[in-house]
Design an enzyme around this catalytic site. Structure first.
Site, short mmCIF file in Angstrom:
data_model
loop_
_atom_site.label_atom_id
_atom_site.label_comp_id
_atom_site.label_asym_id
_atom_site.label_seq_id
_atom_site.Cartn_x
_atom_site.Cartn_y
_atom_site.Cartn_z
CG ASN A 2 -3.93 38.90 20.98
OD1 ASN A 2 -3.99 39.75 21.86
ND2 ASN A 2 -4.27 37.63 21.16
CG ASN A 56 4.35 34.53 22.79
OD1 ASN A 56 3.58 34.66 21.82
ND2 ASN A 56 4.28 33.49 23.60
CG HIS A 94 0.93 31.76 27.65
ND1 HIS A 94 1.04 30.71 26.76
CD2 HIS A 94 0.43 31.24 28.80
CE1 HIS A 94 0.64 29.60 27.36
NE2 HIS A 94 0.27 29.90 28.60
C1 GRF Z 1 -4.22 34.02 22.04
O1 GRF Z 1 -4.96 33.46 23.08
C2 GRF Z 1 -2.77 34.12 22.43
O2 GRF Z 1 -2.58 34.33 23.79
C3 GRF Z 1 -2.24 32.76 22.07
O3 GRF Z 1 -2.90 32.43 20.88
C4 GRF Z 1 -4.16 33.10 20.83
C5 GRF Z 1 -4.21 33.85 19.53
O4 GRF Z 1 -5.47 34.38 19.27
N1 GRF Z 1 -0.79 32.77 21.99
P1 GRF Z 1 -5.63 35.41 18.07
O5 GRF Z 1 -5.14 34.69 16.81
O6 GRF Z 1 -4.84 36.62 18.38
O7 GRF Z 1 -7.10 35.68 17.99
#
Ligand code: GRF
Length: 190
Positions: free
Chosen positions: A8, A101, A103
């Site tokens: 992300n 955030n 989720h």
């Molecule tokens: C994602 O699924 C996010 O929604 C959750 O943790 C995961 C993080 O994945 N909070 P990344 O580290 O961004 O690949």
């Protein structure tokens, strides 16, 4: 702020790079020095701060460490991208309504304490949901409980495993986060 692989985080940086998101990433805070997100930050020349109960065993110093980063860098928003620790109260107060955030479920379903990572998708499958998705929300003091700013749905297929569902939701997360940040910032006059 991040704890994990950082996909992300990477997706947000890509939107900044492509000039679709008018932003600058000032720093990354991690609680795990060797996480993928920290590597991504280093590769992009972004300062990384490692703050954890290992680096700051004293709770007051731990709390102060976050505020010290904010003193050094003036920011408008703090973006949590897979950050696994609860935020300190002083940080929450300092950036009220400025902390976002993401989720991997359609909150308020499958959120709250204990719903993280693979467990979210296992619960969605166990509950025979036809849809899942991603949610971007403001961070309040409780897990996954702040105002919802944006959501994106994905279908759940009959032969899904937690991994296949997680991968589909992750793509939705990458598409949702930057747009929600952009729109939320615009709504506040940025
Ligand atoms: C994602 O699924 C996010 O929604 C959750 O943790 C995961 C993080 O994945 N909070 P990344 O580290 O961004 O690949």
């Amino acid at each position: 702020m991040a704890s994990g692989a950082g996909s992300n985080f990477q997706a947000l940086l890509a939107q900044i790079e492509a000039k679709r998101l008018n932003a600058v990433c000032s720093f990354l805070i991690v609680n795990n020095k060797n996480c993928g997100a920290a590597q991504i930050a280093i590769a992009n020349g972004i300062p990384v701060y490692h703050i954890s109960s290992v680096t700051h065993p004293d709770p007051l110093e731990y709390e102060q460490a976050f505020l010290d980063v904010l003193k050094k860098h003036e920011i408008d928003f703090l973006v949590l991208a897979g950050y696994m620790k609860k935020l300190t109260n002083s940080l929450l107060m300092h950036l009220k309504n400025r902390i976002l955030n993401i989720h991997p479920s359609l909150l308020p379903k499958f959120g709250g304490q204990g719903f993280y990572g693979r467990r979210v998708h296992e619960a969605v499958l166990a509950a025979n949901q036809g849809w899942s998705g991603a949610t971007v929300h403001l961070v309040s003091g409780e897990y996954d409980n702040g105002l919802i700013l944006g959501q994106s749905m994905v279908p759940v297929f009959i032969n899904d495993t937690p991994d296949t569902l997680a991968a589909r939701v992750l793509v939705a997360e990458h598409n949702l986060y930057w747009k929600t940040l952009r729109d939320y910032a615009a709504s506040l006059g940025y």
